[in-house]
Design a protein around this motif. Structure first.
Motif, PDB file in Angstrom:
ATOM      1  N   SER A  26       0.830  -1.210   0.000  1.00 39.42           N
ATOM      2  CA  SER A  26       0.000   0.000   0.000  1.00 39.42           C
ATOM      3  C   SER A  26       0.865   1.262   0.000  1.00 39.42           C
ATOM      4  CB  SER A  26      -0.953   0.008   1.192  1.00 39.42           C
ATOM      5  OG  SER A  26      -0.237  -0.043   2.408  1.00 39.42           O
ATOM      6  N   LEU A  27       1.965   1.228   0.728  1.00 41.23           N
ATOM      7  CA  LEU A  27       2.875   2.379   0.753  1.00 41.23           C
ATOM      8  C   LEU A  27       3.545   2.557  -0.611  1.00 41.23           C
ATOM      9  CD1 LEU A  27       4.340   4.695   2.143  1.00 41.23           C
ATOM     10  CD2 LEU A  27       5.965   3.001   3.064  1.00 41.23           C
ATOM     11  N   ARG A  28       3.988   1.450  -1.202  1.00 38.21           N
ATOM     12  CA  ARG A  28       4.620   1.551  -2.519  1.00 38.21           C
ATOM     13  C   ARG A  28       3.619   2.035  -3.568  1.00 38.21           C
ATOM     14  NH1 ARG A  28       8.222   3.673  -4.982  1.00 38.21           N
ATOM     15  NH2 ARG A  28       8.580   2.878  -7.055  1.00 38.21           N
ATOM     16  N   THR A  29       2.374   1.602  -3.460  1.00 40.25           N
ATOM     17  CA  THR A  29       1.345   2.068  -4.388  1.00 40.25           C
ATOM     18  C   THR A  29       1.113   3.565  -4.223  1.00 40.25           C
ATOM     19  OG1 THR A  29       0.298  -0.110  -4.412  1.00 40.25           O
ATOM     20  CG2 THR A  29      -1.048   1.758  -5.138  1.00 40.25           C
ATOM     21  N   ILE A  49      -5.777   6.301 -14.092  1.00 41.41           N
ATOM     22  CA  ILE A  49      -7.227   6.171 -14.150  1.00 41.41           C
ATOM     23  C   ILE A  49      -7.799   5.892 -12.765  1.00 41.41           C
ATOM     24  CG2 ILE A  49      -9.133   4.796 -15.090  1.00 41.41           C
ATOM     25  CD1 ILE A  49      -7.252   4.302 -17.536  1.00 41.41           C
ATOM     26  N   ASP A  50      -7.115   5.038 -12.005  1.00 40.03           N
ATOM     27  CA  ASP A  50      -7.634   4.675 -10.688  1.00 40.03           C
ATOM     28  C   ASP A  50      -6.557   4.013  -9.847  1.00 40.03           C
ATOM     29  OD1 ASP A  50      -9.560   4.467  -8.706  1.00 40.03           O
ATOM     30  OD2 ASP A  50     -10.899   3.199  -9.879  1.00 40.03           O
ATOM     31  N   ILE A  51      -6.790   4.009  -8.555  1.00 43.05           N
ATOM     32  CA  ILE A  51      -6.004   3.225  -7.601  1.00 43.05           C
ATOM     33  C   ILE A  51      -6.907   2.067  -7.203  1.00 43.05           C
ATOM     34  CG2 ILE A  51      -4.895   3.171  -5.348  1.00 43.05           C
ATOM     35  CD1 ILE A  51      -4.511   6.149  -5.503  1.00 43.05           C
ATOM     36  N   VAL A  52      -6.363   0.857  -7.179  1.00 46.37           N
ATOM     37  CA  VAL A  52      -7.197  -0.300  -6.854  1.00 46.37           C
ATOM     38  C   VAL A  52      -6.657  -1.053  -5.638  1.00 46.37           C
ATOM     39  CG1 VAL A  52      -8.041  -0.625  -9.199  1.00 46.37           C
ATOM     40  CG2 VAL A  52      -5.973  -1.787  -8.484  1.00 46.37           C
ATOM     41  N   TYR A  53      -7.597  -1.640  -4.905  1.00 48.16           N
ATOM     42  CA  TYR A  53      -7.295  -2.520  -3.775  1.00 48.16           C
ATOM     43  C   TYR A  53      -7.935  -3.865  -4.093  1.00 48.16           C
ATOM     44  CZ  TYR A  53      -8.054  -4.702   0.792  1.00 48.16           C
ATOM     45  OH  TYR A  53      -8.115  -5.581   1.825  1.00 48.16           O
ATOM     46  N   VAL A  54      -7.150  -4.917  -4.070  1.00 51.00           N
ATOM     47  CA  VAL A  54      -7.638  -6.262  -4.338  1.00 51.00           C
ATOM     48  C   VAL A  54      -7.608  -7.015  -3.017  1.00 51.00           C
ATOM     49  CG1 VAL A  54      -7.282  -8.396  -5.642  1.00 51.00           C
ATOM     50  CG2 VAL A  54      -6.719  -6.178  -6.684  1.00 51.00           C
ATOM     51  N   LYS A  55      -8.787  -7.293  -2.503  1.00 46.87           N
ATOM     52  CA  LYS A  55      -8.906  -7.914  -1.182  1.00 46.87           C
ATOM     53  C   LYS A  55      -8.472  -9.379  -1.183  1.00 46.87           C
ATOM     54  CE  LYS A  55     -12.051  -9.079   2.442  1.00 46.87           C
ATOM     55  NZ  LYS A  55     -13.356  -9.495   2.753  1.00 46.87           N
ATOM     56  N   ASN A  56      -8.755 -10.086  -2.263  1.00 46.60           N
ATOM     57  CA  ASN A  56      -8.497 -11.522  -2.307  1.00 46.60           C
ATOM     58  C   ASN A  56      -7.615 -11.832  -3.513  1.00 46.60           C
ATOM     59  OD1 ASN A  56      -8.671 -14.193  -1.548  1.00 46.60           O
ATOM     60  ND2 ASN A  56     -10.579 -14.536  -2.656  1.00 46.60           N
ATOM     61  N   PHE A  57      -6.320 -11.676  -3.355  1.00 48.89           N
ATOM     62  CA  PHE A  57      -5.356 -11.873  -4.430  1.00 48.89           C
ATOM     63  C   PHE A  57      -4.756 -13.268  -4.310  1.00 48.89           C
ATOM     64  CE2 PHE A  57      -0.920 -11.426  -5.999  1.00 48.89           C
ATOM     65  CZ  PHE A  57      -1.211 -11.155  -7.329  1.00 48.89           C
ATOM     66  N   THR A  68      -3.608  -7.064  -2.202  1.00 47.17           N
ATOM     67  CA  THR A  68      -2.623  -6.260  -2.908  1.00 47.17           C
ATOM     68  C   THR A  68      -3.305  -4.993  -3.408  1.00 47.17           C
ATOM     69  OG1 THR A  68      -0.799  -6.321  -4.511  1.00 47.17           O
ATOM     70  CG2 THR A  68      -2.916  -7.269  -5.222  1.00 47.17           C
ATOM     71  N   CYS A  69      -2.556  -4.104  -3.975  1.00 45.93           N
ATOM     72  CA  CYS A  69      -3.116  -2.897  -4.557  1.00 45.93           C
ATOM     73  C   CYS A  69      -2.180  -2.380  -5.641  1.00 45.93           C
ATOM     74  CB  CYS A  69      -3.398  -1.831  -3.500  1.00 45.93           C
ATOM     75  SG  CYS A  69      -2.115  -1.560  -2.303  1.00 45.93           S
ATOM     76  N   GLY A  70      -2.677  -1.466  -6.439  1.00 43.60           N
ATOM     77  CA  GLY A  70      -1.870  -0.934  -7.519  1.00 43.60           C
ATOM     78  C   GLY A  70      -2.606   0.164  -8.266  1.00 43.60           C
ATOM     79  N   LEU A  71      -2.091   0.485  -9.440  1.00 40.67           N
ATOM     80  CA  LEU A  71      -2.635   1.566 -10.250  1.00 40.67           C
ATOM     81  C   LEU A  71      -3.171   1.027 -11.572  1.00 40.67           C
ATOM     82  CD1 LEU A  71       0.266   4.179  -9.962  1.00 40.67           C
ATOM     83  CD2 LEU A  71      -1.734   3.939  -8.479  1.00 40.67           C
ATOM     84  N   VAL A  72      -4.187   1.697 -12.087  1.00 38.60           N
ATOM     85  CA  VAL A  72      -4.659   1.476 -13.447  1.00 38.60           C
ATOM     86  C   VAL A  72      -4.295   2.747 -14.202  1.00 38.60           C
ATOM     87  CG1 VAL A  72      -6.646   1.070 -14.931  1.00 38.60           C
ATOM     88  CG2 VAL A  72      -6.567   0.048 -12.641  1.00 38.60           C
TER      89      VAL A  72
END
Length: 147
Positions: A26-29, A49-57, A68-72
Motif C-alpha cells: 500500500s505504501l509503494r502504491t 485512471i484509478d487506484i485499486v485494492y484487491v482484497k483476495n489476491f 494487494t493494490c496498484g494503479l490502473v
C-alpha cells in the motif's frame, strides 16, 4: 544472510532487498500514485485512471490468498510518440528516477512507464501526500468494508 554484500547482479545489496520486502504494498502504491500523477501532469507519463485494492489476491507463489493494490493507467501504446523523456525532465516533474535508471531506459513511445525496481521511482518532497494515500488504504484494509 546477515551480511550486507552485493548480490549476483552487484546492483543491489542484501540490505536493499530486505528494505523493499519490508515495505507494505500500500505504501509503494501510494508512492507510485504520486510519482505517476506528477509524470502525467508534466506530459511524460500515462494518466492514472484509478487506484485499486484487491482484497483476495491469489498467486501461484503464495500458499494462501492475500491482498494487494496498484494503479490502473492509460495505455501508452495508444499515446503519440514523442522524444524520449530525459532524467532532467523527471527531476523537473518532482520525481527521482529509480536506482538503475530503468525508467529512463525502458520507455514506451517516449513516456516513463516503469516505476518499480528494487529501489524504484520516488516522488520528491511528498511524504504528506504519500502518507495520506497510504492511510486511506490502511483504513479500507483494516475496516473490512470490502468483506
Amino acid at each position: 544472510m546477515e551480511e550486507d554484500y552485493p548480490l549476483r547482479s552487484e546492483r543491489y545489496t542484501l540490505r536493499d532487498w530486505r528494505q523493499i520486502y519490508k515495505k507494505e504494498v500500500s505504501l509503494r502504491t501510494a508512492e507510485n500514485y504520486v510519482s505517476a500523477d506528477r509524470l502525467y501532469k508534466a506530459g511524460i507519463g500515462p494518466k492514472v485512471i484509478d487506484i485499486v485494492y484487491v482484497k483476495n489476491f491469489v498467486a501461484y507463489y503464495n500458499p494462501r490468498p492475500t491482498w494487494t493494490c496498484g494503479l490502473v493507467v492509460e495505455n501508452l501504446y495508444q499515446y503519440p510518440r514523442k522524444t524520449p523523456t530525459t532524467e532532467n525532465q523527471l527531476h523537473d516533474a518532482g520525481v527521482f528516477p529509480d536506482y538503475i535508471n530503468s525508467c529512463i531506459r525502458q520507455q514506451i513511445h517516449g513516456y516513463v512507464s516503469d516505476l518499480n525496481s528494487v529501489l524504484g521511482v520516488m516522488p520528491k518532497d511528498a511524504d504528506s501526500q504519500v502518507n495520506a494515500i497510504n492511510l486511506e488504504f490502511q483504513n479500507v484494509i483494516n475496516s473490512g468494508v470490502l468483506s
